[in-house]
Design a protein around this motif. Sequence first.
Motif: not given
Length: 199
Positions: A127-129, A160-161, A164-165, A167
Amino acid sequence: MKKVSFEINSEYRMLENSELVSLLIGNDCVCENCEEYNSGKDIRFVLARMTPAKQKIAMAAIELFKRNLSGDEQKKSIRCSEDIFNLMQSIVGDIENEEVWVLLLNSKLKMIKRIRVASGGIDRAIVDVRIILKEAIMNNAVALALIHNHPSGNERPSSDDDMITKQLVDAAKFLNVKMIDHLIIGKDKYYSYSDEGRL
């Protein structure tokens, strides 16, 4: 989940599974392969035995049906994790690879747009924010929800989840975009970061 009426299917509702398979495959007789479907095979068994042209039509019909299941949900305001689940389960709940989607929402928390932002393997999608926030800005979203599936069926978040959350929450806040939830869908169940007080 809304009730779906299929009275339009008339006599097809009365046929055995094997008879429906026979019609789809294009075989006039109920062959051994069609009878085999009754022993627990899924729709992929049927698709594998159809011509490429018929596969395209069948896949389009299946996708349209899945979207119809969540159609009414698109008009509602997103008020809780269950609303997000009802909207997205038919999209990602039964696929074999991991996908990441974002719901872009207006000030009334109604959906502006639903976008797939990443697709990966059986246990990971990158995923790319920046892509998510770019879409939010371009669509004038004031809130968003992140959704991805776990093909394994285990809805518990990974490290990892979690990363990304965090971020995305931090980056969205900087742009005055509220992240209302991150939902992980595992088949017919889900994990909500919002419900768990982790946003």
